[in-house]
Design a protein around this motif. Structure first.
Motif, PDB file in Angstrom:
ATOM      1  N   VAL A  85       0.844  -1.204   0.000  1.00 53.58           N
ATOM      2  CA  VAL A  85       0.000   0.000   0.000  1.00 53.58           C
ATOM      3  C   VAL A  85       0.874   1.247   0.000  1.00 53.58           C
ATOM      4  O   VAL A  85       0.622   2.205  -0.742  1.00 53.58           O
ATOM      5  N   PHE A  86       1.909   1.231   0.834  1.00 47.57           N
ATOM      6  CA  PHE A  86       2.843   2.363   0.852  1.00 47.57           C
ATOM      7  C   PHE A  86       3.487   2.572  -0.515  1.00 47.57           C
ATOM      8  O   PHE A  86       3.549   3.697  -1.029  1.00 47.57           O
ATOM      9  N   LEU A  87       3.968   1.479  -1.116  1.00 50.21           N
ATOM     10  CA  LEU A  87       4.644   1.590  -2.412  1.00 50.21           C
ATOM     11  C   LEU A  87       3.682   2.048  -3.501  1.00 50.21           C
ATOM     12  O   LEU A  87       4.058   2.847  -4.368  1.00 50.21           O
ATOM     13  N   LYS A  88       2.451   1.549  -3.471  1.00 54.52           N
ATOM     14  CA  LYS A  88       1.483   1.958  -4.482  1.00 54.52           C
ATOM     15  C   LYS A  88       1.206   3.456  -4.402  1.00 54.52           C
ATOM     16  O   LYS A  88       1.176   4.146  -5.426  1.00 54.52           O
ATOM     17  N   ARG A  89       1.021   3.954  -3.186  1.00 57.53           N
ATOM     18  CA  ARG A  89       0.809   5.401  -3.027  1.00 57.53           C
ATOM     19  C   ARG A  89       2.039   6.190  -3.470  1.00 57.53           C
ATOM     20  O   ARG A  89       1.929   7.233  -4.115  1.00 57.53           O
ATOM     21  N   ARG A  90       3.220   5.684  -3.130  1.00 58.38           N
ATOM     22  CA  ARG A  90       4.453   6.359  -3.508  1.00 58.38           C
ATOM     23  C   ARG A  90       4.630   6.383  -5.017  1.00 58.38           C
ATOM     24  O   ARG A  90       5.028   7.396  -5.599  1.00 58.38           O
ATOM     25  N   TRP A  91       4.331   5.268  -5.662  1.00 58.40           N
ATOM     26  CA  TRP A  91       4.503   5.196  -7.109  1.00 58.40           C
ATOM     27  C   TRP A  91       3.477   6.048  -7.837  1.00 58.40           C
ATOM     28  O   TRP A  91       3.780   6.619  -8.877  1.00 58.40           O
ATOM     29  N   PHE A  92       2.266   6.155  -7.296  1.00 59.95           N
ATOM     30  CA  PHE A  92       1.293   7.079  -7.867  1.00 59.95           C
ATOM     31  C   PHE A  92       1.826   8.508  -7.815  1.00 59.95           C
ATOM     32  O   PHE A  92       1.554   9.318  -8.699  1.00 59.95           O
ATOM     33  N   ARG A  93       2.584   8.806  -6.788  1.00 60.47           N
ATOM     34  CA  ARG A  93       3.113  10.163  -6.607  1.00 60.47           C
ATOM     35  C   ARG A  93       4.271  10.463  -7.550  1.00 60.47           C
ATOM     36  O   ARG A  93       4.410  11.571  -8.045  1.00 60.47           O
ATOM     37  N   THR A  94       5.106   9.452  -7.795  1.00 56.97           N
ATOM     38  CA  THR A  94       6.371   9.737  -8.477  1.00 56.97           C
ATOM     39  C   THR A  94       6.424   9.291  -9.933  1.00 56.97           C
ATOM     40  O   THR A  94       6.988   9.974 -10.778  1.00 56.97           O
ATOM     41  N   LEU A  95       5.861   8.133 -10.233  1.00 55.70           N
ATOM     42  CA  LEU A  95       6.114   7.527 -11.533  1.00 55.70           C
ATOM     43  C   LEU A  95       5.405   8.190 -12.712  1.00 55.70           C
ATOM     44  O   LEU A  95       6.018   8.304 -13.791  1.00 55.70           O
ATOM     45  N   PRO A  96       4.142   8.606 -12.607  1.00 57.04           N
ATOM     46  CA  PRO A  96       3.505   9.223 -13.788  1.00 57.04           C
ATOM     47  C   PRO A  96       4.282  10.417 -14.329  1.00 57.04           C
ATOM     48  O   PRO A  96       4.543  10.505 -15.541  1.00 57.04           O
TER      49      PRO A  96
END
Length: 372
Positions: A85-96
């Motif tokens: 869950v932490f990684l998913k939120r983090r990746w939504f923040r950074t990867l796009p």
């Protein structure tokens, strides 16, 4: 450069000040290149401001993600689901944002003939994981450091909790962070022993910008999050003294040691193992003052908040897109533009494009993440 947002609607103004300061330092670091300055003082200040800006981002980012992870770690069972869950939120923040700008940079590299034989590494943040293979999108080195640390940290905490349950969660968290910081020093020490890093140019690419030697910089921010969680009163009481100490250490590292002739040849252990330790500690000591600066009624507060909100977009856009293309156009002109006009255009284009990216791409994705 990006930093994780707090998971509530209240912004801490002091942290907006830090973000704004960090991105302005990074923006200034490329001015000498745009205006073709050969002044050694300007070049030195540019290098210092770029380094300080990125290091400040690292520590701030560590504090913010550390605060979130620590709350989950202490309150929940911190299962693998918590990690993902932490990684998913983090990746939504950074990867796009990252992948959008990566594709733009691939186009620029193709048009301008920049080395791009390792383009595939950028998609998995391997362009500087163990060795430096960056031929374009040069600022992506710091994003690799962040992404790999975001991946390593929660899994390390999960395994520490699973196999080290004889410790309380409070001390298990701290022990994990300290062990990872020690590991980074060990890796830098063996790198010093096994590689010839005898110039600052090699130091810059083979040490400063390589993930496996730099992840501890972010961990100092995580360490600060731990202190803030459990010893908030102590930090608040001595925050001014910490800031004064940070200022003295800054002068020591970047002025006095240079004047004394301390360099990579005379003091290799310092430059190759502990240089980043000292710089990280400087910003570790700086942040407490700003953590407790909750609000501001200053006439500049809205501008500072705007710069803070768009700082990730600014970091992604400012150099490999704006500076590179603007410099290319300047070189095609048969006359020289005034320095003031160059700076005005540079800043104007950077913040305009960054606002568009933030308002119409980054923010909607973040809203989508929070809704789901």
């Amino acid at each position: 450069m990006n930093t994780l947002e707090t998971q509530n609607t209240t912004r801490i103004f002091g942290l907006d000040v830090i973000r704004a300061l960090a991105i302005l330092l990074v923006l200034f670091s490329h001015v000498y290149y745009l205006i073709d300055s050969s002044n050694p003082l300007v070049i030195s200040l540019s290098g210092l401001s770029g380094f300080a800006g990125v290091e400040l981002f690292f520590v701030l980012s560590g504090y913010l993600i550390g605060s979130i992870l620590l709350r989950q770690y202490v309150a929940d069972d911190f299962s693998l689901r918590s990690v993902f869950v932490f990684l998913k939120r983090r990746w939504f923040r950074t990867l796009p944002n990252y992948y959008l700008i990566l594709f733009v940079n691939l186009g620029i590299a193709f048009l301008l003939g920049y080395p791009s034989q390792y383009w595939y590494k950028y998609f998995f943040f391997f362009q500087n994981f163990k060795t430096y293979s960056i031929g374009f999108f040069s600022e992506s080195w710091s994003l690799s450091v962040e992404e790999w640390t975001y991946l390593m940290l929660p899994f390390s905490l999960f395994f520490a909790l699973k196999f080290g349950n004889q410790l309380s969660k409070k001390w298990s968290f701290l022990s994990t962070i300290l062990l990872l910081i020690i590991l980074a020093h060990i890796l830098r020490y063996f790198n010093m022993k096994n590689n010839d890093i005898s110039t600052m140019e090699i130091w810059n690419t083979n040490l400063k910008s390589v993930v496996i030697y730099r992840f501890d910089t972010i961990l100092y921010g995580v360490l600060l999050a731990w202190l803030h969680q459990f010893y908030s009163h102590f930090l608040d009481k001595y925050k001014v003294y910490f800031l004064i100490l940070a200022a003295h250490l800054f002068v020591l590292q970047f002025v006095i040691l240079n004047v004394l002739g301390v360099d990579i040849i005379s003091c290799p252990v310092y430059f190759l193992v502990f240089y980043f330790t000292l710089s990280s500690m400087i910003f570790f000591l700086t942040l407490p003052y700003f953590i407790f600066w909750k609000t501001s009624e200053s006439v500049f507060s809205k501008r500072i908040t705007f710069i803070s909100k768009t700082s990730y977009a600014v970091y992604l856009i400012h150099y490999s897109i704006v500076v590179v293309l603007f410099k290319y156009l300047l070189n095609q002109l048969f006359f020289q533009l005034p320095t003031s006009l160059i700076l005005f255009v540079y800043l104007g284009i950077t913040f305009s494009l960054s606002y568009i990216l933030y308002r119409f791409y980054e923010k909607p994705i973040m809203n989508l993440r929070d809704e789901n």
